[in-house]
Each structure stands twice: as C-alpha cells, then as structure tokens.
Design an enzyme around this catalytic site. Structure first.
Site, PDB file in Angstrom:
ATOM      1  N   ILE A   1     -39.316 -17.035 -22.650  1.00  0.00           N
ATOM      2  CA  ILE A   1     -39.415 -16.780 -24.091  1.00  0.00           C
ATOM      3  C   ILE A   1     -38.429 -17.653 -24.851  1.00  0.00           C
ATOM      4  O   ILE A   1     -38.762 -18.237 -25.890  1.00  0.00           O
ATOM      5  CB  ILE A   1     -39.208 -15.288 -24.393  1.00  0.00           C
ATOM      6  CG1 ILE A   1     -40.410 -14.480 -23.890  1.00  0.00           C
ATOM      7  CG2 ILE A   1     -39.001 -15.056 -25.891  1.00  0.00           C
ATOM      8  CD1 ILE A   1     -40.283 -12.987 -24.050  1.00  0.00           C
TER       9      ILE A   1
ATOM     10  N   ALA B   1     -34.865  -9.348 -28.552  1.00  0.00           N
ATOM     11  CA  ALA B   1     -34.629  -8.952 -27.163  1.00  0.00           C
ATOM     12  C   ALA B   1     -34.856  -7.449 -27.010  1.00  0.00           C
ATOM     13  O   ALA B   1     -35.999  -6.983 -26.945  1.00  0.00           O
ATOM     14  CB  ALA B   1     -33.217  -9.362 -26.741  1.00  0.00           C
ATOM     15  N   ARG B   2     -33.780  -6.687 -26.965  1.00  0.00           N
ATOM     16  CA  ARG B   2     -33.818  -5.230 -26.933  1.00  0.00           C
ATOM     17  C   ARG B   2     -32.715  -4.717 -27.845  1.00  0.00           C
ATOM     18  O   ARG B   2     -31.649  -5.335 -27.963  1.00  0.00           O
ATOM     19  CB  ARG B   2     -33.618  -4.685 -25.510  1.00  0.00           C
ATOM     20  CG  ARG B   2     -34.803  -4.890 -24.567  1.00  0.00           C
ATOM     21  CD  ARG B   2     -35.984  -4.021 -24.975  1.00  0.00           C
ATOM     22  NE  ARG B   2     -37.087  -4.086 -24.025  1.00  0.00           N
ATOM     23  CZ  ARG B   2     -38.105  -4.925 -24.101  1.00  0.00           C
ATOM     24  NH1 ARG B   2     -38.147  -5.813 -25.094  1.00  0.00           N
ATOM     25  NH2 ARG B   2     -39.070  -4.902 -23.203  1.00  0.00           N
TER      26      ARG B   2
ATOM     27  N   GLU C   1     -34.259   3.241 -31.500  1.00  0.00           N
ATOM     28  CA  GLU C   1     -35.608   2.757 -31.776  1.00  0.00           C
ATOM     29  C   GLU C   1     -36.616   3.819 -31.350  1.00  0.00           C
ATOM     30  O   GLU C   1     -36.510   4.337 -30.232  1.00  0.00           O
ATOM     31  CB  GLU C   1     -35.861   1.456 -31.009  1.00  0.00           C
ATOM     32  CG  GLU C   1     -37.182   0.790 -31.348  1.00  0.00           C
ATOM     33  CD  GLU C   1     -37.385  -0.523 -30.615  1.00  0.00           C
ATOM     34  OE1 GLU C   1     -38.406  -0.643 -29.906  1.00  0.00           O
ATOM     35  OE2 GLU C   1     -36.525  -1.417 -30.746  1.00  0.00           O
TER      36      GLU C   1
ATOM     37  N   HIS D   1     -40.548  -3.754 -33.903  1.00  0.00           N
ATOM     38  CA  HIS D   1     -40.787  -4.151 -32.503  1.00  0.00           C
ATOM     39  C   HIS D   1     -42.227  -4.634 -32.318  1.00  0.00           C
ATOM     40  O   HIS D   1     -43.007  -4.067 -31.552  1.00  0.00           O
ATOM     41  CB  HIS D   1     -40.494  -2.989 -31.541  1.00  0.00           C
ATOM     42  CG  HIS D   1     -40.263  -3.454 -30.123  1.00  0.00           C
ATOM     43  ND1 HIS D   1     -39.563  -2.703 -29.205  1.00  0.00           N
ATOM     44  CD2 HIS D   1     -40.649  -4.588 -29.469  1.00  0.00           C
ATOM     45  CE1 HIS D   1     -39.514  -3.354 -28.050  1.00  0.00           C
ATOM     46  NE2 HIS D   1     -40.177  -4.501 -28.187  1.00  0.00           N
TER      47      HIS D   1
END
Length: 320
Positions: A157, A236-237, A265, A284
């Site tokens: 990515i 990313a996260r 989230e 997201h």
C-alpha cells in the site's frame, strides 16, 4: 491434489455463485458455505478447512468460530491488516496459515490517501462548509507540489501511494518500514530513523500495519518532531496514533490531520476529534470502493485453486 476430507467445508463471506473460477466442488472435494458474520453458522465449524473472514465486521465476529475450527488449514482475511483476527489465533491448532489480502486494497487506499492529502492542503472541507453557508471563501492555499512526503509503512500500500504521488512534483518522498532495505526508487529507512526524518516532512502518511511495535507509534514525541504546519494522514489503523496526544497538537493549531481511521472507531458522537481544528475525518473507507469486490473475488478464487491443488498459498503472513 483433491482435498481428501470426508467433509471439507469452505466458509465464504461472498456467495460462491458470485465468484468465478472457484475449484469445482466435485473435483476438489470442497463444499462452499456462505457466512458473512450472522448469528447462525452455515455448518459445523469443525468441518471447515478454509475460512475467509467476513470483511469489516470486527474482531468479535472474525474470531467467533475459530476455537471450534479444529480442521481448518488456512484463514484468509479480506483486509490488508490482520489485527482483527490475531486475538483468536491462539485457539487454532499448529500449522494453520494466515493469509492477508495483499493486492486487494492498494488501489483504493492509495486513491483515498491522495484525496485526503489534496483535500486537506487545498482547504476543500472549508469550501464545502462555505457552500453550505453560501460563502465565497477565496484565498491562497498550500499545494502538494514542492512538498516533502514521508510514508511510514512501506509495504504494497505504501508503494501504491508513492505511485500516485509521482505526478504531483513532490520535492521528496521518504520511506519508512519495520526494517531498512533498498528499492528501485530509493532507500527504505527503519523505524529507528523516524526522529531524524520527521522534522523534514510536510506530509506524514501512516500506512503501517497495527502491531505491538506500531501501537501508539505516533505519540507525543513523534508529533512534537513534526514540523510546524505539517499534515498527518492516517490510512493505517486508529491505534497507531495516540488520540489524546494528537488532540493536544490539533488544539494548538501547530499541525493538521486527515484520518480515515480513528481510536476509538467508529468515532462516537460527542468525541472531541470530530470538531478539533484542522482535522478531516472519513469513516474508514480506504478499501470499501467499487474496486474491492472484483479484486477480493479474484483473490479468493486464486487462493482456493492453489489450496485444492496442494500448492503454496499467496500472502501467508504467519503460520500458527
């Protein structure tokens, strides 16, 4: 090589009839069962030999059947990250291969990354609010041209993001991954080099997996090393960033941020991140585009063809 189990079930989050190229059930010995995270399992988990994890359904659903999957040989995620299934891996017998979805999300996530960078730099959120208020908000805004970009997490990515940065006349693109290596484009630095690289970057893009090493990688010290006026982009996260530390910097106005992922989230109503100055939040959606389904189906068909033939699987990230 035909799978020889008396019952060799494959659990798919997409109906088998919608996936071209799956191994023929009669020839392969595989039986395809559809499960997308509903309350009832489609069959006995003990008979499942290949489990494709429901996409974007969270950890509780992803790991729910794992302890009972005593015959499973491979677990396939449809996400690039595997953090949502790792809590259940201890329930699996030794030798189970965990595969991620490398090749599925690069295009969509890289597109969104560029969208977030350009929208943030060029003031698009303010223009939308101005349109709602019927206000003409002209002015001078930063360009991506001549900016230095730092990509933290240089896997497939991260490389796809750099592909899309190429036409924008950036002054420099620096790359950081877990360990240093050389690429055709230039060096990839180790995480240990971040303190020296951060003060040089106008845009810092996070595309790293969530691991014990990267959880809260972006802490108060990381943020303090970013230059004044820099933009932080997280695709990313959420937990890669310490939200409290980020809020301090955003409230000061020293940096800005564009976040496709947050911690917590989904971001709950009333959370201060919603209205922090200089932040753009998307829900997201890095991978959830029209590009996802055809690539996910191709990956599933290819992996199961390899599995049925006794060949090596792609994208194996660990073996239990």
């Amino acid at each position: 090589m035909r799978v020889e189990d008396t019952t060799a079930d494959v659990w798919l989050p997409i109906p088998a009839a919608e996936i071209e190229g799956l191994p023929d059930p009669g020839a392969s010995g595989l039986r395809y069962l559809h499960w997308d995270g509903g309350p009832d399992f489609p069959g006995d988990p003990a008979d499942c030999v290949y489990y494709v994890v429901p996409y974007m359904k969270g950890t509780e659903i992803a790991v729910r059947p794992l302890a009972a999957m005593t015959s499973v040989r491979a677990v396939q995620t449809l996400s690039a990250g595997i953090d949502h299934v790792t809590p259940g891996l201890g329930d699996l017998r030794p030798g189970v291969r965990l595969c991620n979805a490398k090749g599925v999300h690069e295009a969509s996530t890289a597109e969104l990354t560029l969208t977030l960078i350009l929208a943030s730099l060029r003031g698009v959120p303010g223009f939308v609010r101005g349109q709602d208020a019927e206000e003409w908000r002209a002015g001078f805004y930063p360009a991506l041209a001549d900016k230095s970009v730092l990509i933290v997490g240089y896997g497939s990515i991260g490389a796809a993001i750099e592909d899309r940065l190429a036409p924008f006349e950036c002054a420099r693109v620096a790359r950081v991954a877990r360990s240093a290596r050389a690429t055709e484009r230039g060096p990839v630095h180790a995480l240990a080099d971040l303190p020296a690289l951060l003060p040089q970057a106008d845009v810092v893009v996070l595309s790293t997996p969530l691991t014990a090493q990267t959880r809260h990688l972006v802490d108060a010290d990381f943020l303090a090393r970013m230059k004044d006026g820099a933009l932080l982009v997280n695709v990313a996260r959420g937990p890669v960033v310490d939200t409290k530390a980020l809020l301090v910097e955003l409230e000061s106005g020293r940096i800005t941020a564009a976040l496709d992922v947050t911690d917590p989230e989904p971001l709950p109503s009333g959370h201060p991140l919603w209205h922090a100055p200089g932040v753009l939040v998307t829900p997201h959606v890095g991978g959830s585009t029209s590009a996802f389904m055809p690539r996910a189906k191709r990956l599933i068909a290819d992996q199961l063809s390899r599995f049925a033939a006794g060949e090596e699987l792609r994208n194996v990230v660990l073996t239990t």
